[in-house]
Write a protein that holds these residues in place. Structure first.
Motif, short mmCIF file in Angstrom:
data_model
loop_
_atom_site.label_atom_id
_atom_site.label_comp_id
_atom_site.label_asym_id
_atom_site.label_seq_id
_atom_site.Cartn_x
_atom_site.Cartn_y
_atom_site.Cartn_z
N SER A 1 27.12 38.12 54.21
CA SER A 1 28.29 38.98 54.44
C SER A 1 28.42 40.02 53.33
O SER A 1 28.70 41.20 53.58
CB SER A 1 29.56 38.14 54.52
N ALA B 1 25.62 42.76 53.60
CA ALA B 1 25.48 43.47 54.88
C ALA B 1 25.45 44.98 54.67
O ALA B 1 26.31 45.54 53.97
CB ALA B 1 26.61 43.09 55.82
N ILE C 1 25.86 43.99 61.14
CA ILE C 1 25.31 42.85 60.39
C ILE C 1 26.44 42.01 59.80
O ILE C 1 26.41 40.77 59.82
CB ILE C 1 24.36 43.33 59.28
N PHE C 2 27.46 42.68 59.25
CA PHE C 2 28.61 41.97 58.69
C PHE C 2 29.27 41.11 59.78
O PHE C 2 29.61 39.95 59.55
CB PHE C 2 29.61 42.99 58.13
#
Length: 470
Positions: free
Chosen positions: A113, A116, A121-122
């Protein structure tokens, strides 16, 4: 050989060498509880970082409130998808190993996280984190029932389940660290305690399934017949000898096929009603507390760090006070009032939810925060009472699935609260109006828990009767 045995006895969760005393409320010591409490804290702190840094993440990537509300919704749906399989695993494989592996996965997802490169992606990392977190819950619930008898369960379940709310410190940490060093720093730093906790759980010894239930059942039978208590050393579970390479599993370890086991668990009315009631409560609290820091920022012009600190501190203080008070009150009512534990929990949810609705009417931050604190405290009396009641009515061989059902419903409830508030906020332009959409369902949740009182005593007695026959 002697050194190996000595090392094994030093592991957390090892039974006392002289055997388990049926009158001992803490036969395995407090070590297992402390480890599992730490697991819960790390779990929820990682999950709650998002609420604390949400304004900063929105500021960087510019997504809407609906998109923000969909993050915990998608994460919760992924978590719900793995809940019942997690119960299957917890009833059939080493629960301590399951938890250790899952905690390590949390740490990796939290690290992802923070690293990212974009919103997609996060978003994916938050979803994967939630799915991993949900796998450990049935294993933790099952383990606690095999470490601690009924006299201690309200305390241990209360404090471990309380981490759901104590994890509000993650909101505080996320806001403070994010404001000082950037929101990525909050996730990167939290990966470290996750990895350390995984190592700690790996050292936790697995107890025999159902051993506490059998001891409780035998002690109950002896007391009813006014016979002398069985000697502690006779209550130690038999261990395989040097020549026993494939000992027969104890009866509690023999499992029915998975879906018949699930159907059997769904016939336990106390489990279903309590889980539904707490699910509705979670729907409301999940939506309101996810957005509370943003409400304080938008309505009263607070900084992100201040709003997150107020929200996190209020949650922590209220949950601790409510859990302690709920366990003490329920302990006095248990056995004296029909379904006394659930009377405390259901009343707490109903009254606390109504007070939270009053808090949202305040046009000044001080009375709002005071009423929120009172609402959290009263609602939190349900944490030890409802969770311990579920452990009492589900037998040892199916507790993993039983707690998976609870976690599945809690996850579904938590999935939609933030999204409902986000969509309503975008439609009405008011976070306060959006939060009111959840208050009435929360009150209904308390009434559902109160309705479960009619089944609790009979179903708890049936569990002890089944353990007595093993």
């Amino acid at each position: 050989m002697v050194k190996a045995v000595s090392r094994e006895r030093r592991r957390l969760g090892s039974p006392p060498p002289e055997g388990i005393n049926p009158a001992d409320p803490n036969p395995f010591g407090w070590g297992p509880f402390i480890v599992l409490f730490v697991v819960g804290m790390v779990d929820r702190i990682e999950a709650n970082l998002m609420a604390g840094v949400l304004p900063l993440v929105q500021g960087e990537w510019g997504f809407s409130d609906t998109a923000a509300g969909s993050i915990p919704t998608a994460a919760a749906l992924a978590a719900a998808a793995v809940a019942l399989p997690a119960g299957y695993l917890a009833d059939r494989y080493s629960r301590t190993r399951i938890i250790a592996i899952v905690v390590l996965c949390w740490a990796l997802a939290t690290l992802g996280s923070g690293l990212a490169a974009g919103f997609a992606i996060f978003y994916l990392m938050r979803v994967l984190l939630a799915a991993a977190e949900n796998i450990d819950n049935p294993a933790v619930g099952s383990l606690l029932a095999d470490y601690y008898p009924a006299a201690t369960r309200m305390q241990v379940y209360g404090w471990t389940r309380m981490t759901t709310y104590l994890g509000g410190v993650g909101t505080l940490l996320g806001g403070v660290i994010g404001q000082a060093f950037g929101w990525r720093a909050a996730f990167l730093l939290m990966a470290i305690p996750g990895a350390l906790t995984a190592l700690l759980v790996w050292r936790l010894r697995e107890p025999e399934r159902g051993v506490i239930d059998r001891i409780m059942a035998r002690a109950s039978s002896e007391n009813a017949a006014s016979e002398p208590a069985q000697a502690p050393e006779q209550l130690v579970p038999p261990q395989p000898g040097p020549g026993d390479t494939d000992p027969a599993p104890p009866p509690a370890a023999v499992k029915p096929p998975f879906w018949p086991q699930v159907r059997e668990v769904f016939t336990i009315r106390t489990l279903i009603l309590v889980s539904l009631g707490v699910m509705i409560l979670t729907l409301g609290l999940g939506g309101i507390y996810y957005w509370l820091p943003s409400l304080l920022v938008r309505t009263f012009g607070m900084g992100t760090g201040v709003a997150s600190t107020i929200t996190g501190t209020t949650t922590i203080v209220g949950v601790v006070a409510g859990t302690v008070a709920g366990a003490r009150i329920a302990r006095k009512l248990h056995g004296r009032v029909k379904g006394g534990r659930l009377l405390v929990g259901g009343t707490g949810i109903t009254v606390g939810s109504a007070l939270l609705g009053c808090a949202l009417l305040m046009n000044s931050p001080v009375p709002m925060v005071v009423l929120v604190l009172l609402a959290v405290t009263i609602s939190s009396t349900a944490i030890p009472t409802c969770t311990a009641s579920i452990a009492d009515v589900v037998g040892a061989r199916s507790r993993g699935v039983g707690f998976a059902v609870l976690q599945f419903l809690l996850t579904i409830g938590g999935a939609f609260g933030p999204l409902i508030v986000g969509i309503t906020s975008d439609a009405t332009g008011s976070l306060i109006i959006a939060m009111y959409a959840l208050i009435v369902p929360m009150i209904v949740g308390g009434l559902v828990v109160l309705a479960s009182r009619g089944y609790y005593e009979r179903e708890a007695a049936r569990v002890l009767e089944q353990a007595r026959d093993l």
